[in-house]
Scaffold this motif. Sequence first.
Motif: not given
Length: 296
Positions: A191-192, A185-186, A198-201, A169-173
């Motif tokens: 990289q983009l 893919k993540i 984003y923080q990855v979980r 999961n890429a989670i933003n603020q």
Amino acid sequence: GESDNKKSWVFKEIISFILRENNFPAVYERACKSMTIKGLGWLMASYDPAMDDGEGNIRIDNLPLDQVYVDPISSGAGFQDAGNIILSKVVNADLAIALWPKLKEEIMTSVGINTSLDFDRNLLYKWTNRGPGYETLGVDPDQIEKTMRKEQFVRIIERYTKMKVPVWNAINQRGGKYEFYDKDKIAEFMQLHPGGQYQVRQDMKYRINKISSIADKLMDTEVLPTSMYPLIPLVDEDTENPYPRGEVNFLRGIQETINKATSISLLNASTVSNSKVILRRNAVKEKSIEQWTNNW
């Protein structure tokens, strides 16, 4: 707001299009008929890449009751607690080879058709009732083989089971997130979006694993992007097991009673309508039985 209304309208149109393309009223009616008579009907949603002229679409089918096998210990609503659900269907070998050309040899071997040239000769002898010299008959061995494939059938088994798979999961603020099932893919996504946007979980979630086989040969495995089985049951009477009863089942006992009463009535009528005579043994000589009966 207005944005939500537009999104809901788009989803409504997509669902309407899918139902219209699958002639859903007719499909649903068949499933309901099976539910009423047999106590259980099945609908299945799947992705068919051949629909819409090859563009792909969601396919909705009504499945015969004898093609679906549910884990016997399942007791939950919709059988979503089943350890696995098996879909078994039979197709002719010619169609199977057209769909899976890479498995031609395994399919033909499973139905007893040898692909060797020697067998083609014997096959031609059998179909033409002639011996050697078939080359002059003008018979195409490939056509004979294809004709035989249409008369042979193979079983396709699809097993659906639940399994845990890693999800990134890429989670933003703001709390928004994107789900990825592929580690590459993540990494590409991050990289983009550099700079800590984003923080990855990583989590573990249940998904449906589909295992397909044909002619005792594993075709492929696929993890479906859903945690629910794509087979939807229509249950008439919930008995907390995969063997529910239908509306007509309770009539069986009444019908059996009616049949027995009718049989007894016919037996009594036959017994009363025919006269009965009781005589001592040897009271009438054997030679005189027919004459005595006529006199009676």
